[in-house]
Design a protein around this motif. Sequence first.
Motif, PDB file in Angstrom:
ATOM      1  N   VAL A   3       0.948  -1.198   0.036  1.00 19.55           N
ATOM      2  CA  VAL A   3      -0.069  -0.118  -0.105  1.00 19.55           C
ATOM      3  C   VAL A   3       0.880   1.325   0.136  1.00 19.55           C
ATOM      4  O   VAL A   3       2.008   1.287   0.565  1.00 19.55           O
ATOM      5  CB  VAL A   3      -0.916   0.052   1.149  1.00 19.55           C
ATOM      6  CG1 VAL A   3      -0.323   0.200   2.414  1.00 19.55           C
ATOM      7  CG2 VAL A   3      -2.042   1.009   1.096  1.00 19.55           C
ATOM      8  N   THR A   4       0.329   2.194  -0.802  1.00 19.07           N
ATOM      9  CA  THR A   4       0.947   3.776  -0.575  1.00 19.07           C
ATOM     10  C   THR A   4      -0.087   4.512  -0.056  1.00 19.07           C
ATOM     11  O   THR A   4      -1.234   4.741  -0.443  1.00 19.07           O
ATOM     12  CB  THR A   4       1.500   4.156  -2.074  1.00 19.07           C
ATOM     13  OG1 THR A   4       2.183   3.228  -2.902  1.00 19.07           O
ATOM     14  CG2 THR A   4       1.980   5.489  -1.917  1.00 19.07           C
ATOM     15  N   PRO A   5       0.097   5.165   1.303  1.00 16.11           N
ATOM     16  CA  PRO A   5      -0.957   5.913   1.998  1.00 16.11           C
ATOM     17  C   PRO A   5      -1.134   7.143   1.243  1.00 16.11           C
ATOM     18  O   PRO A   5      -0.067   7.606   0.239  1.00 16.11           O
ATOM     19  CB  PRO A   5      -0.148   6.064   3.184  1.00 16.11           C
ATOM     20  CG  PRO A   5       0.869   5.233   3.432  1.00 16.11           C
ATOM     21  CD  PRO A   5       1.573   4.948   1.993  1.00 16.11           C
ATOM     22  N   GLU A   6      -2.103   7.801   1.542  1.00 13.64           N
ATOM     23  CA  GLU A   6      -2.372   9.057   0.811  1.00 13.64           C
ATOM     24  C   GLU A   6      -1.244  10.327   1.402  1.00 13.64           C
ATOM     25  O   GLU A   6      -0.697  10.085   2.542  1.00 13.64           O
ATOM     26  CB  GLU A   6      -3.808   9.814   1.434  1.00 13.64           C
ATOM     27  CG  GLU A   6      -4.033  10.081   2.699  1.00 13.64           C
ATOM     28  CD  GLU A   6      -5.391  10.530   3.148  1.00 13.64           C
ATOM     29  OE1 GLU A   6      -5.548  11.362   3.934  1.00 13.64           O
ATOM     30  OE2 GLU A   6      -6.538   9.794   2.716  1.00 13.64           O
ATOM     31  N   GLY A   7      -1.049  11.181   0.529  1.00 13.98           N
ATOM     32  CA  GLY A   7       0.023  12.266   0.986  1.00 13.98           C
ATOM     33  C   GLY A   7       1.405  11.933   0.500  1.00 13.98           C
ATOM     34  O   GLY A   7       2.169  12.609   1.160  1.00 13.98           O
ATOM     35  N   VAL A   8       1.570  10.650  -0.200  1.00 20.76           N
ATOM     36  CA  VAL A   8       2.918  10.383  -0.516  1.00 20.76           C
ATOM     37  C   VAL A   8       3.060  10.784  -2.095  1.00 20.76           C
ATOM     38  O   VAL A   8       3.957  11.371  -2.312  1.00 20.76           O
ATOM     39  CB  VAL A   8       3.164   8.863  -0.249  1.00 20.76           C
ATOM     40  CG1 VAL A   8       4.464   8.317  -0.759  1.00 20.76           C
ATOM     41  CG2 VAL A   8       3.080   8.666   1.161  1.00 20.76           C
ATOM     42  N   GLU A   9       2.391  10.200  -2.981  1.00 19.78           N
ATOM     43  CA  GLU A   9       2.519  10.125  -4.319  1.00 19.78           C
ATOM     44  C   GLU A   9       2.418  11.961  -4.891  1.00 19.78           C
ATOM     45  O   GLU A   9       1.421  12.467  -4.519  1.00 19.78           O
ATOM     46  CB  GLU A   9       1.693   9.470  -5.085  1.00 19.78           C
ATOM     47  CG  GLU A   9       1.998   9.632  -6.759  1.00 19.78           C
ATOM     48  CD  GLU A   9       1.275   8.299  -7.467  1.00 19.78           C
ATOM     49  OE1 GLU A   9       1.082   8.496  -8.649  1.00 19.78           O
ATOM     50  OE2 GLU A   9       0.715   7.702  -6.678  1.00 19.78           O
ATOM     51  N   VAL A  10       3.535  12.137  -5.567  1.00 14.88           N
ATOM     52  CA  VAL A  10       3.253  13.675  -5.934  1.00 14.88           C
ATOM     53  C   VAL A  10       2.663  13.856  -7.277  1.00 14.88           C
ATOM     54  O   VAL A  10       3.531  13.060  -8.282  1.00 14.88           O
ATOM     55  CB  VAL A  10       4.631  14.436  -5.517  1.00 14.88           C
ATOM     56  CG1 VAL A  10       4.533  15.849  -6.310  1.00 14.88           C
ATOM     57  CG2 VAL A  10       5.127  14.435  -4.352  1.00 14.88           C
ATOM     58  N   PRO A  11       1.797  14.422  -7.774  1.00 18.67           N
ATOM     59  CA  PRO A  11       1.309  14.545  -9.283  1.00 18.67           C
ATOM     60  C   PRO A  11       2.325  15.173  -9.914  1.00 18.67           C
ATOM     61  O   PRO A  11       3.214  16.192  -9.506  1.00 18.67           O
ATOM     62  CB  PRO A  11       0.075  15.482  -9.001  1.00 18.67           C
ATOM     63  CG  PRO A  11       0.265  16.148  -7.842  1.00 18.67           C
ATOM     64  CD  PRO A  11       0.989  15.224  -6.852  1.00 18.67           C
TER      65      PRO A  11
END
Length: 368
Positions: A96-104
Amino acid sequence: MEVPVIDLLPYLMVCGKLGGDSAEQASQLGPELEELCVKVSRILRETGALLVKDPRCTVEDNDRFLDMMEKYFERPSEFKRLQERPNLHYQVLVGVTPEGVEVPRSLVDEDMQQKLKTMPKEYQPCTPTGPDRKWRYMWRVGPRPTNTRFKELNSEPVIPEGFPEWKDTMDSWGQKMISAIEVVAEMAAIGFGLPKDAFTSLMKQGPHLLAPTGSDLSIYGELQNIFAGYHYDLNFLTIHGRSRFPGLNIWLKNGQKVEVKVPVGCLLIQTGKQIEWLTAGECIAGMHEVVVTGRTLDAIKLASEQNRSLWRVSSTLFSHIASDAVLKPLGHFAESPLASQYPAMCAGEFVEQELAVINLKGKKPESC
């Protein structure tokens, strides 16, 4: 504009993918199917998106998957973080990748930001101010190579406790969507004047990932909230089952913004950066975003009245070129004036370079 819909059944029947002798029948497409293949390649080239009907991917399959993922995303954050694997690049691997990690991409790519400013106001995307407000679960689909330079991109899956149906559900839906992508890849190759297996041969043992996202509409269900900021996908082709909450906007090659409406029983396919590489820019990676729209608000109201889950789940699958295969313009695309902009490199190296930009990379890539 509505995204065109292609029924894959005629091709599946002729090529024996629903039973029969595929080797014998595949060489007898006939003019109508050849024309359909040209249509598929043209749509991918002009719009970067395509809706398909595949009888092997049923509404019941999609609902079974969404039901399970809603239950998972509704679990507390502390539980979901037990499946977190930040040392394995988060997104393109497992867990899982939590919210607030991946940058658009549009938040960190200065060239893209300048381009956005030149767009007509009605076509401009929502402006992200931080990382995406979405959780994502990565599940590998299909066999992986025993020997590879990119072991982190081919890691073993993570299974959360308390979900005995998890593996069967993920594998079944993932394999069916991969099968749909393989058919579209074959048809596109034929339409582009390439060998039928030009794309699918490079996909064998690729790090394909079923990657459902979950966004909590009970918290973030306000107009124009951004779940996935304006970006393209780094893989080959992306496929989505129908979500229970709309909100996906795509941009056509001509720059027009379109809010996608996926009919019941259809799957959405989008072009990624790897097919752009293989076609020397003939197919451009499709830009898109996921935001709360007016149609999303209507769906939230209805779900609340019916006491249904308010987690927006996408059943997204990223198909990839095999990590150790070489990305380069194929066939006649190698003669394109733009071919020099797409130098040969290992697909795995390309993926790790892309991950570094969007905050999901863990270590320096190995070269071919």
